[in-house]
Design a protein around this motif. Sequence first.
Motif, PDB file in Angstrom:
ATOM      1  N   LEU A 106      47.189  30.812  38.939  1.00 36.50           N
ATOM      2  CA  LEU A 106      46.473  30.413  37.986  1.00 36.50           C
ATOM      3  C   LEU A 106      46.034  31.299  36.710  1.00 36.50           C
ATOM      4  N   ALA A 107      44.689  32.295  37.237  1.00 37.32           N
ATOM      5  CA  ALA A 107      43.428  32.679  36.609  1.00 37.32           C
ATOM      6  C   ALA A 107      44.352  33.518  36.674  1.00 37.32           C
ATOM      7  N   LYS A 108      44.500  34.694  37.530  1.00 36.34           N
ATOM      8  CA  LYS A 108      45.040  36.001  37.365  1.00 36.34           C
ATOM      9  C   LYS A 108      46.405  36.399  36.193  1.00 36.34           C
ATOM     10  N   LYS A 109      46.500  35.525  35.999  1.00 37.29           N
ATOM     11  CA  LYS A 109      47.596  35.723  35.277  1.00 37.29           C
ATOM     12  C   LYS A 109      47.467  35.457  33.854  1.00 37.29           C
ATOM     13  N   ASP A 158      28.534  38.488  32.289  1.00 35.68           N
ATOM     14  CA  ASP A 158      29.491  38.144  32.192  1.00 35.68           C
ATOM     15  C   ASP A 158      31.137  38.592  31.769  1.00 35.68           C
ATOM     16  N   ARG A 159      31.976  37.726  32.205  1.00 32.45           N
ATOM     17  CA  ARG A 159      33.464  38.732  32.398  1.00 32.45           C
ATOM     18  C   ARG A 159      34.266  37.050  32.901  1.00 32.45           C
ATOM     19  N   PRO A 160      35.417  37.429  32.331  1.00 30.03           N
ATOM     20  CA  PRO A 160      36.870  36.119  32.145  1.00 30.03           C
ATOM     21  C   PRO A 160      36.521  35.859  33.456  1.00 30.03           C
ATOM     22  N   GLY A 161      37.330  34.529  34.072  1.00 30.94           N
ATOM     23  CA  GLY A 161      37.297  33.820  34.778  1.00 30.94           C
ATOM     24  C   GLY A 161      36.005  34.160  35.847  1.00 30.94           C
ATOM     25  N   LEU A 162      35.157  33.956  35.778  1.00 34.15           N
ATOM     26  CA  LEU A 162      34.365  34.184  36.475  1.00 34.15           C
ATOM     27  C   LEU A 162      33.574  33.149  36.656  1.00 34.15           C
TER      28      LEU A 162
END
Length: 956
Positions: free
Chosen positions: A845-848, A884-888
């Motif tokens: 889901l996160a990798k979408k 900080d980055r998305p999905g961390l």
Amino acid sequence: MSFDLSPTSRPSGLAELRAAYARERAGLDRTVPSGPTPAADPSALGVALGRRHAKLLDDLLVRLFHLLREAGTPSRAAWDSVAIAGVGGYGRGAVALRSDLDVRILARDAQRAGAIADALLYPLWDMGVTVGHQVVTIDDLVEGAREDLPTATSLLDWRHVVGDASLSESLWQRAAMGIFAHSELPRFIERLGKEISQRHERFGGSVYLLEPDVKNGAGGLRDLDVARWAAKARYGVGEFDALVRFGALVAREAEEIRGAAEMLWRIRNLLHAHSGRRTDRLTFDEQELCAGALGYSKAAGPAGPAGDGQRAAPSPDEPAVSPEAIERMMSDYYRSARTISRALDVIVSRATPTLTRRRRRDEDLGRGVRLFDGCITMSDPDLLRTDPAIALRLVSEAVERGVPLLPYARGAIVRAAGDPAFCAALRESPEAAERFRTLVATCKETSLQSGSVVRELHDLGLLLAMIPEFLPVVGRVHHDVYHVYTVDVHSVAAVDRLAALVRGELAGEFGLPCRLAAEATRPTMLFFATLLHDVGKAIGGTDHSRRGAEMARKILERLGFPPEDVDEACHLILKHLVMYLIATRRDLDDPATISEFCQEVHGREGLRDLYLLTVADLSTTSPTSMTSWKARMLDELYLSADAALRGAREDGGPLGVDDQRMARAISGTVGALEDMPAASEAERRAQRDFLARYLASMPERYLLANSPVAIAAHAELARQQQGNGNSVSVALVPSRHPEAAEICVVAPDRPGLLAAITAALAASRLEVHAAQIHSRACDDQGPDDGGAIRARASSSPPAGVRLQAVDLFWVRDRGEGVGGVARAIPKLMADIQAVLTGQISGAELAKKRRGGALRERPTPKVRTQISIDDRASHHTVIEVLTRDRPGLLFAISDALYQLGLSISVAKINTEGTRVADVFYVSEADGTKISNGKRMQEVEERLHAVLQGLDGEGSVG
């Protein structure tokens, strides 16, 4: 290399001229490295390159002019009746690498001169030269300059290049007798002042921007141009050497200005070279390239006049340009910009004539101090040599009387403060030490030019004169987006913030700090601890708190502080980060946390002083550093520690906070519930009954950290979830953080729930800025039997007790900010449900997000650090500091779940592009992580997950 303009060597046509220019231009471009590789000769990158470029354009224009004149089209008479002049940077004799060629064609008849313009411009355009031009007459320029400031300043930059020189001479004579006449100068300089204000407002208003504009920003090259314009209008010359001869500058000032200009010229030419176009913003990625090209390294400063350190080659596992090297370059940049900003003030002030004839008030105040025309000045400038303490005497008198320093006196003090002999004599003066101590701790509002007392002392050079140890932090910058200001500016701002707290003017925003600041028993000591709290910061160094405490001891002893004040101030400096770190990264409901913190302070008075220093420090780190969440955490830690130190909890039970605050929180929540809609009186009773059980089942930390309106909304969502049997309920609730929307997620608690929620947040492109993780017992017992059961600490909750998670997230949509969060709620609920039911894994889901992730702006690198601490009462504390980055958050929480660890408390703290995420975890059997192989396994797994996240790009 210049063109040979002798008649025998002139090219027969434009083709040869074009080839000659292209060859010379290519040589100019080769001078500047296009990447971070150090330049062979950094001194060739600055003003020298600009002058070389201007000389190349001079040669091109002169040669082209004569070539076309000889060709006779238009006629030679037409060519002989015009003057070609440079304006702007070209007129000043230095052109940045990709700047335009700005010329004026001055003619007696502008219409007839149009043919000359066409003849010149087309060949220049054909050669790739970007030209800004106008065909003008003397009358056009003189009349236009009266209302149009750029036209007026073009006359001050005017430099004759070729053609009829008498036209250029006549133009200057008309201008000098007109708009630059002595009687007109105040109005012209007033127009310059408005331009400065408007431009600075447009480009950020501060010398210390993270990504400054080196041309138009405060302290940029345009400020230097304005200083030249003011000087040229007043004295007829604008070059700094000439201003020394006129007495408008001293030699040392001129040399400092030249050095500062050189630094900015080098950077500007590098920016042009890297982009291949005219660009003047020193962005984060450009900072890395410029630092490398200018020869900065981890162990030394720049090559050339700005610093003669040797370049050290980086080791194979280090980046070509280290963050420390970038910080050194930016510190040099800020010092240079500060020098230019001060030069602008000094030169404009000295160039402004006084035309009034009224009699001015002049009063002798004694000891060399005079009150002249409503300003404080000295009776004799030689007193600065014979009686150095007069500098601080003048400032003291200005503060006491609420008047400014006379510009003449300010200039004299600034000049004196640049003399090491004066500074040494000032430090030897007992009067100076006493006045300095008093001034730094002054809380009065002032009419000083710089605003506050300490800022005025810094701008005058008296702060450095009294504390030379402060010099290394002047212009010292952190290569990140969290620390917005240089260390010296931040330190001065922290003192100003403390003074504002003492005055009570920030009571609406800082109620508790204002009350406590008014009760400080040793304010002078506290003010100096605040001023010196970062004095130990040195580029490339570590543990600045300890180093600063050691430095402060010598400083304070020299300034005459009593030993007990020296000891306490040094202790505050040593511990000045402790309170912030514990408040934001530790569980304040854990008795061990409060007990450990109390050992760091010297009683209740020491606690109060450390709290005030922490508030002053944090709230001036950046405009957004002190969030309402951090303020509440600091308040809670202070009140908890103060209650412990005064023996408020003698029963040995958990250390709590002020009972009155708890009572207000509960009463406010009950009132907020009554304002919520209810379909019937029966439903209202059900809401009231549930709220009583809900409040009894939640920890004190939760009740004090959230608003009553939000708590009532959380409780109602929990009631609906429990009553409807939904696997998950999600809703937007009122947020106390204006910068983020608050999402409440309620679901039956289970291992892996946090990972599922964070995966769904990542898939919805929501950035998590803060979070609270809670578990509560949701059985049907009455409120007296409910407890703050935090069963994520164990996979085996007490028999018969069902657990409900109440998790709060403060988020922003990556594209639309707070406004885009509401649209994400339905998808967020469905995604959490899908993960919990096994329809999709959290990782999938996160990798979408990968395909549609927005391209992130380059930002400074952040080194990942993971620490594991088992000193908490019942849990192991894992602290992750990383970029900080998305999905961390999903990546970390999922890794902990996969490791079989249960999360009891999570504290999410975002500082610019760096996050400090803290997790209180335990093993499946409720025990702490064991030392040795297991702890190493956890740390290695987290490092691997974070490296994998980087390898996948912007995933999450």
